[in-house]
Scaffold this active site. Sequence first.
Site, short mmCIF file in Angstrom:
data_model
loop_
_atom_site.label_atom_id
_atom_site.label_comp_id
_atom_site.label_asym_id
_atom_site.label_seq_id
_atom_site.Cartn_x
_atom_site.Cartn_y
_atom_site.Cartn_z
N CYS A 117 43.14 37.13 39.08
CA CYS A 117 43.30 38.57 38.93
C CYS A 117 44.22 39.19 39.96
CB CYS A 117 41.99 39.33 38.98
SG CYS A 117 41.23 39.27 37.41
N ALA A 168 36.86 37.28 35.15
CA ALA A 168 37.53 38.55 35.32
C ALA A 168 37.62 39.16 33.93
CB ALA A 168 38.91 38.28 35.90
N CYS A 169 38.22 40.19 33.60
CA CYS A 169 38.86 41.10 34.49
C CYS A 169 38.65 42.52 34.05
CB CYS A 169 40.33 40.82 34.57
SG CYS A 169 40.70 39.70 35.88
N THR A 170 38.56 42.84 32.77
CA THR A 170 38.27 44.21 32.38
C THR A 170 37.11 44.21 31.40
OG1 THR A 170 40.60 44.82 32.60
CG2 THR A 170 39.21 46.32 31.34
N THR A 227 37.16 46.98 36.23
CA THR A 227 38.07 45.84 36.36
C THR A 227 37.54 44.94 37.46
OG1 THR A 227 39.63 47.04 37.82
CG2 THR A 227 40.04 47.12 35.44
#
Length: 366
Positions: free
Chosen positions: A14, A128-130, A293
């Site tokens: 990330c 990860a990430c969102t 995030t």
Amino acid sequence: MAQGPTVIQIFALCAISLTAVTLAGAGSIVSQSFPVPRLSVNLDSPPEERWSPAMHHWNLDQMRALFMKTLGQVVPVEALPLVEKIGDVLDDLLPEPYAGEIRGIANTIGIGVGQMAVINMLYEFTAACTSIVAQDANGTIWHGRNLDYNFTDAMRNISAIIDFKSQGKTVYTTTSFVGQVGVFTGMKPYKFTISLNERDKGKAIENIVEMLQALLLGQVKFTTFVLRDALANDNSFDEVVQRFTSEQEVAPAYLIVAGVDPGEGVVITKARVTTVNVWRLDLSGNRWFLLETNYDHWVPPPKDDDRRDPGNKAMNSVGQKNIDNNTMWNVLSTQPVLNDQTIYTTLMSAAKPEIYSTRLRTLPGL
Ligand SMILES: *[C@@H]1O[C@H](CO)[C@@H](O)[C@H](O)[C@H]1NC(C)=O
Ligand SMILES: *[C@@H]1O[C@H](CO)[C@@H](O)[C@H](O)[C@H]1NC(C)=O
Ligand SMILES: *[C@@H]1O[C@H](CO)[C@@H](O)[C@H](O)[C@H]1NC(C)=O
Ligand SMILES: *[C@@H]1O[C@H](CO)[C@@H](O)[C@H](O)[C@H]1NC(C)=O
């Protein structure tokens, strides 16, 4: 063929922003997406045996080569005895069914049990990430996530939707990398959905040798196992929130939970041992979605990795009335929320288990 990660790359998950920003600047690059295989794991089979049918969906020789290459790059020679040792004492280190499942997977692929445990440990630090949870105007809760990883080509091939079944019925569904017994993304139908985002980019445990030692000392609890424990044992949003706020995990993390009733959406910020923050949907305060995030929501994201503001903007332009799995797909396809490290997008809603979907993502030229 994908390049394997180095230790630095594994922990740099990330930290991707320069490329992502460039892509965002380019604006309207069209991305492609592909479905992942959907496979079953039978919970009524012994842990050692239950993964084998799903594993055979892949070319196991290629998979062994991929794993061995990865291990060769991340495990220093002086740590090899530790890896062996982990294989020998796995039952003491990990609770069932995880030890048995890892042993069975290792045998199916034809690699060492300690080696397979280390592959699972690497997965542990790659989430990860969102993640987004949102409530539409009718009170339906939607949950979407992009999983980004700096080792995409190799991982892309081994992602799948897994239905964990008992008596022929799906008990819970996950999106997983093959050989991974823990969970980043999952759903218990008609109960809840969960996702895990990494916090602090793996600074918690700086190197693989320390991780192996921590595992041998029994100090480490895999966060991805806590997610699977929730899917296996919990039956409501509140039970999951209780579990996630009270258990101690191996690494700092964001745990995102969505339920079936209005208001049931939360982002739990965890330090290694304590819960730092619990952030809930608040419809009376007009907070109809939460977007997380890899940064604490109460501080601004770093300028060089701001996927939050573009994501919030995209959510607000969709609006509460229009949010559903289709519009959430569009939000998760907005650059740099979607970026060149995004492996997959999963869309889910515990109230509508039939919409569970995972598609692999690619941007052209990568
Ligand atoms: C909300 O309910 C109305 C009436 O049943 C329906 O027409 C509409 O499609 C629903 N909206 C969503 C987002 O499900
Ligand atoms: C992964 O990250 C490293 C450093 O952060 C970078 O040098 C490398 O190019 C990245 N790999 C991919 C495939 O993006
Ligand atoms: C990944 O998939 C590509 C094409 O889809 C294939 O050529 C390659 O051999 C696969 N790699 C592995 C490790 O399975
Ligand atoms: C959303 O769910 C509907 C079924 O209700 C399905 O037809 C559609 O393809 C889904 N959209 C996405 C982007 O997965």
